[in-house]
Design a protein around this motif. Structure first.
Motif, PDB file in Angstrom:
ATOM      1  N   PRO A  17       9.984  30.014 -12.158  1.00  0.00           N
ATOM      2  CA  PRO A  17       9.741  28.762 -11.432  1.00  0.00           C
ATOM      3  C   PRO A  17       9.397  27.612 -12.382  1.00  0.00           C
ATOM      4  O   PRO A  17       9.000  27.827 -13.529  1.00  0.00           O
ATOM      5  N   ILE A  18       9.535  26.395 -11.868  1.00  0.00           N
ATOM      6  CA  ILE A  18       9.306  25.185 -12.647  1.00  0.00           C
ATOM      7  C   ILE A  18       7.921  24.637 -12.316  1.00  0.00           C
ATOM      8  O   ILE A  18       7.609  24.389 -11.139  1.00  0.00           O
ATOM      9  N   PRO A  19       7.051  24.403 -13.287  1.00  0.00           N
ATOM     10  CA  PRO A  19       5.744  23.788 -12.995  1.00  0.00           C
ATOM     11  C   PRO A  19       5.921  22.318 -12.632  1.00  0.00           C
ATOM     12  O   PRO A  19       6.591  21.559 -13.340  1.00  0.00           O
ATOM     13  N   VAL A  20       5.320  21.892 -11.509  1.00  0.00           N
ATOM     14  CA  VAL A  20       5.505  20.523 -11.029  1.00  0.00           C
ATOM     15  C   VAL A  20       4.186  19.933 -10.532  1.00  0.00           C
ATOM     16  O   VAL A  20       3.277  20.658 -10.111  1.00  0.00           O
ATOM     17  N   VAL A  21       4.106  18.586 -10.572  1.00  0.00           N
ATOM     18  CA  VAL A  21       2.981  17.838 -10.001  1.00  0.00           C
ATOM     19  C   VAL A  21       3.542  16.583  -9.338  1.00  0.00           C
ATOM     20  O   VAL A  21       4.621  16.105  -9.707  1.00  0.00           O
ATOM     21  N   PRO A  22       2.819  15.994  -8.384  1.00  0.00           N
ATOM     22  CA  PRO A  22       3.245  14.697  -7.844  1.00  0.00           C
ATOM     23  C   PRO A  22       3.032  13.586  -8.880  1.00  0.00           C
ATOM     24  O   PRO A  22       2.147  13.675  -9.728  1.00  0.00           O
ATOM     25  N   ALA A  23       3.849  12.533  -8.788  1.00  0.00           N
ATOM     26  CA  ALA A  23       3.703  11.370  -9.670  1.00  0.00           C
ATOM     27  C   ALA A  23       4.234  10.141  -8.949  1.00  0.00           C
ATOM     28  O   ALA A  23       5.133  10.235  -8.110  1.00  0.00           O
ATOM     29  N   ALA A  24       3.661   8.972  -9.273  1.00  0.00           N
ATOM     30  CA  ALA A  24       4.106   7.725  -8.643  1.00  0.00           C
ATOM     31  C   ALA A  24       5.597   7.542  -8.882  1.00  0.00           C
ATOM     32  O   ALA A  24       6.076   7.664 -10.006  1.00  0.00           O
ATOM     33  N   HIS A  25       6.319   7.215  -7.814  1.00  0.00           N
ATOM     34  CA  HIS A  25       7.778   7.261  -7.896  1.00  0.00           C
ATOM     35  C   HIS A  25       8.470   6.003  -7.384  1.00  0.00           C
ATOM     36  O   HIS A  25       9.437   5.537  -7.989  1.00  0.00           O
ATOM     37  N   TYR A  26       7.995   5.446  -6.266  1.00  0.00           N
ATOM     38  CA  TYR A  26       8.754   4.355  -5.647  1.00  0.00           C
ATOM     39  C   TYR A  26       7.814   3.401  -4.920  1.00  0.00           C
ATOM     40  O   TYR A  26       6.889   3.829  -4.231  1.00  0.00           O
ATOM     41  N   THR A  27       8.086   2.106  -5.072  1.00  0.00           N
ATOM     42  CA  THR A  27       7.307   1.056  -4.419  1.00  0.00           C
ATOM     43  C   THR A  27       8.025   0.660  -3.131  1.00  0.00           C
ATOM     44  O   THR A  27       9.053  -0.016  -3.170  1.00  0.00           O
ATOM     45  N   CYS A  28       7.490   1.098  -1.984  1.00  0.00           N
ATOM     46  CA  CYS A  28       8.184   0.846  -0.716  1.00  0.00           C
ATOM     47  C   CYS A  28       8.007  -0.583  -0.229  1.00  0.00           C
ATOM     48  O   CYS A  28       8.842  -1.088   0.519  1.00  0.00           O
ATOM     49  N   GLY A  29       6.913  -1.238  -0.608  1.00  0.00           N
ATOM     50  CA  GLY A  29       6.716  -2.638  -0.254  1.00  0.00           C
ATOM     51  C   GLY A  29       7.285  -3.543  -1.321  1.00  0.00           C
ATOM     52  O   GLY A  29       7.906  -3.096  -2.289  1.00  0.00           O
ATOM     53  N   GLY A  30       7.063  -4.848  -1.145  1.00  0.00           N
ATOM     54  CA  GLY A  30       7.560  -5.791  -2.137  1.00  0.00           C
ATOM     55  C   GLY A  30       7.686  -7.186  -1.554  1.00  0.00           C
ATOM     56  O   GLY A  30       6.992  -7.537  -0.584  1.00  0.00           O
ATOM     57  N   GLU A  41       0.813  -1.215   0.000  1.00  0.00           N
ATOM     58  CA  GLU A  41       0.000   0.000   0.000  1.00  0.00           C
ATOM     59  C   GLU A  41       0.846   1.266   0.000  1.00  0.00           C
ATOM     60  O   GLU A  41       0.354   2.353  -0.337  1.00  0.00           O
ATOM     61  N   PHE A  42       2.124   1.136   0.355  1.00  0.00           N
ATOM     62  CA  PHE A  42       2.979   2.321   0.498  1.00  0.00           C
ATOM     63  C   PHE A  42       3.673   2.643  -0.827  1.00  0.00           C
ATOM     64  O   PHE A  42       4.819   2.256  -1.073  1.00  0.00           O
ATOM     65  N   ILE A  43       2.961   3.357  -1.680  1.00  0.00           N
ATOM     66  CA  ILE A  43       3.501   3.831  -2.950  1.00  0.00           C
ATOM     67  C   ILE A  43       3.917   5.284  -2.772  1.00  0.00           C
ATOM     68  O   ILE A  43       3.086   6.145  -2.449  1.00  0.00           O
ATOM     69  N   GLN A  44       5.193   5.533  -2.971  1.00  0.00           N
ATOM     70  CA  GLN A  44       5.681   6.906  -2.803  1.00  0.00           C
ATOM     71  C   GLN A  44       5.426   7.726  -4.069  1.00  0.00           C
ATOM     72  O   GLN A  44       5.808   7.326  -5.160  1.00  0.00           O
ATOM     73  N   PHE A  45       4.739   8.828  -3.881  1.00  0.00           N
ATOM     74  CA  PHE A  45       4.525   9.779  -4.967  1.00  0.00           C
ATOM     75  C   PHE A  45       5.553  10.893  -4.820  1.00  0.00           C
ATOM     76  O   PHE A  45       5.580  11.575  -3.799  1.00  0.00           O
ATOM     77  N   HIS A  46       6.413  11.023  -5.815  1.00  0.00           N
ATOM     78  CA  HIS A  46       7.397  12.098  -5.732  1.00  0.00           C
ATOM     79  C   HIS A  46       6.668  13.423  -5.888  1.00  0.00           C
ATOM     80  O   HIS A  46       5.837  13.582  -6.790  1.00  0.00           O
ATOM     81  N   PRO A  47       6.962  14.391  -5.034  1.00  0.00           N
ATOM     82  CA  PRO A  47       6.199  15.646  -5.070  1.00  0.00           C
ATOM     83  C   PRO A  47       6.402  16.458  -6.346  1.00  0.00           C
ATOM     84  O   PRO A  47       5.504  17.201  -6.752  1.00  0.00           O
ATOM     85  N   THR A  48       7.576  16.321  -6.975  1.00  0.00           N
ATOM     86  CA  THR A  48       7.907  17.288  -8.016  1.00  0.00           C
ATOM     87  C   THR A  48       8.336  16.619  -9.321  1.00  0.00           C
ATOM     88  O   THR A  48       9.519  16.434  -9.592  1.00  0.00           O
ATOM     89  N   CYS A  49       7.345  16.245 -10.110  1.00  0.00           N
ATOM     90  CA  CYS A  49       7.582  15.782 -11.478  1.00  0.00           C
ATOM     91  C   CYS A  49       7.282  16.959 -12.408  1.00  0.00           C
ATOM     92  O   CYS A  49       6.305  17.685 -12.203  1.00  0.00           O
TER      93      CYS A  49
END
Length: 523
Positions: free
Chosen positions: A333-346, A229-237
């Motif tokens: 400034p750079i326009p950014v959005v969050p995006a799925a980044h890292y799978t903490c489980g496995g 369930e712990f999917i890390q969304f990077h804040p700045t894509c």
């Protein structure tokens, strides 16, 4: 005839290549890559490698930062094991020739969100690429490493499939993308190093290869899986119609970058006392909140108050990519959005990277070692790859070599060529769309139940397709993505609290005791 080696490594990122080089001095290694050795999430890593390399820093401080970021769900033994071995892992990379960025005091150390000290060693803003390039050169030259590029694993070969009493992994069936032939690759030891599952979401910072292959294969083989369930969304894509999956490194905020609303106002201080240096889950939720509250397409990351020469030295790739798209980061400034980044489980592993299936190891993002807990601390991922690649290699080198049983060839005598491949494309898009809508940064039980209903239909449909038609690269990836998505949803529904990366409107409180979400497959 099966192709046999001492060790089969599935995946060519940092964990896979580091393990291959450590094993190849005395073992025959087969290394398979879905595309080329250079195509992996490791190559995309910008920030660097977190390790205690400064006398003003300490092991205890790094452990404390990691556990705080992980919302107290981290395994203390695994966390200490990785961090205590961090310096040796970095020294090994230096020995391999990785050209880490230097300053007047030696190696330049950056500070990133969640860290209490400067401890991130890096190569400008393209650390992963530099590390991967260095190791790939050595891997390609090594006589004991057989490289199979443009090959994708279909499934593991296990004792269960062979009708044997022993629960053990004996290699894998692998599709040659160039010929369409499925090869039988036998091995006394198999290491999964396939990375995460970012492509299960519509928007991700991950490369197209991140389709959860290793997690899905290990699950089908009977391995335990945890904390999906712990999917890390990077804040700045980077938010731009021509920018696909381009990450704006955490280090930009570490060097003073400020997150702004379209009218130029900062908002992070209202969400957390650490402001832009808060951990990724906090920053991603804050951006998600502001975007939904105000109906925004994006927010902005401003580093323009720093001198252009400083930006060119520290963030040359980010500066160049933004410039290509008409964004001068020294002025705007750079326009950014969050995006799925890292799978903490496995896949659950021990401190030697072993799974509960004998002969099968997992290292890197496909594993659940206990290091990351409910949220990965920035730049701990490459560190984990290195430490557990060494741990797996050491354990394999200590094993007695046994004979392989007879391995049957892949049987496709009862299947035909697919008649409607458009089904794969439609299912792929549907899966990624509803995962983004229903299993995103902020979740509700109702959304998760909707996702579960949809995933059950897709699982049946894709299983039918897989059983009737010859395998293809796209079908294998879709099959793995659907299994991985199902694991994410099942774990999310089991967690009745908000902790780290799992934020639930139905369960907003954090429980006093931190527990792992462990799934076991019935064989």
């Amino acid at each position: 005839m099966p192709l046999c080696s001492d060790v089969l490594i599935i995946g060519s990122g940092l964990a896979g290549q580091a393990a291959a080089l450590r094993l190849a001095a005395s073992r025959k290694v087969t290394l398979i890559s879905k595309r080329t050795l250079e195509d992996s999430a490791s190559s995309w890593a910008q920030g660097g490698i977190a390790a205690v390399l400064d006398n003003r820093d300490s092991i205890e401080a790094h452990i404390r930062d990691t556990i705080n970021a992980g919302a107290l769900l981290n395994d203390p033994r695994a966390t200490r094991f990785v961090i205590e071995n961090g310096r040796r892992a970095v020294d090994w990379l230096i020995e391999q020739g990785v050209p880490f960025t230097r300053d007047q005091d030696g190696y330049h150390l950056a500070q990133e969100g969640g860290h209490s000290a400067r401890r991130v060693i890096h190569v400008a803003d393209a650390t992963g690429l530099a590390v991967q390039t260095t190791l790939t050169h050595k891997v390609r030259q090594h006589p004991n490493i057989t490289i199979l590029e443009q090959h994708i694993a279909v499934d593991l070969i296990t004792g269960e499939k062979l009708g044997l009493a022993e629960r053990r992994c004996y290699g894998a069936y692998v599709l040659d993308n160039t010929t369409g032939e499925v090869l039988t690759l036998g091995a006394r030891h198999t290491l999964i190093a396939t990375g995460g599952a970012g492509k299960v979401y519509l928007y991700t910072t991950n490369p197209d290869t991140s389709t959860g292959d290793g997690i899905a294969m290990a699950w089908r083989a009977g391995c335990r899986v945890a904390n999906m369930e712990f999917i890390q969304f990077h804040p700045t894509c980077l938010y731009h119609p021509q920018a696909k999956s381009f990450l704006i490194s955490e280090a930009v905020r570490g060097e003073g970058g400020r997150l702004l609303l379209p009218d130029g106002r900062r908002f992070m201080p209202r969400h957390d006392a650490r402001a832009e240096l808060a951990p990724r889950d906090v920053v991603a939720r804050a951006i998600d909140f502001e975007m939904k509250k105000r109906g925004l397409d994006c927010v902005y990351l401003d580093i323009s108050h720093k001198p252009a020469a400083f930006l060119a030295e520290h963030f040359p790739n980010i500066m160049a990519r933004c410039s290509e798209l008409g964004i001068d980061i020294s002025r705007q400034p750079i326009p950014v959005v969050p995006a799925a980044h890292y799978t903490c489980g496995g896949v659950i592993t021990d401190l030697r990277a072993r799974t509960n299936l004998a002969g099968l190891y997992v290292a890197g993002e496909a594993s659940c070692t206990g290091l990351h807990g409910a949220n990965r601390l920035a730049s701990n991922s490459l560190l984990e790859c290195l430490v557990f690649a060494e741990a797996a290699a050491n354990d394999i080198l200590q094993q007695n070599e046994s004979e392989l049983p007879e391995l049957p060839p892949w049987d496709d005598s009862r299947v035909s060529d697919p008649d409607e491949e458009i089904v794969i494309a439609h299912n792929w898009y549907e899966l990624r769309r509803f995962m983004w809508d229903y299993v995103g940064i902020v979740r509700t039980t109702k959304r998760l139940q909707r996702a579960q209903n949809r995933i059950r239909l897709l699982l049946r449909e894709i299983d039918d397709f897989y059983s009737l038609f010859r395998v293809s690269h796209d079908l294998i990836e879709l099959r793995n993505l659907v299994v991985t998505a199902d694991l994410i949803i099942r774990c999310a529904l089991r967690r009745h609290e908000s902790r780290g990366l799992h934020s639930s409107r139905n369960y907003p409180e954090t429980l006093e005791r931190a527990r792992n979400t462990v799934l076991k497959r019935r064989l």
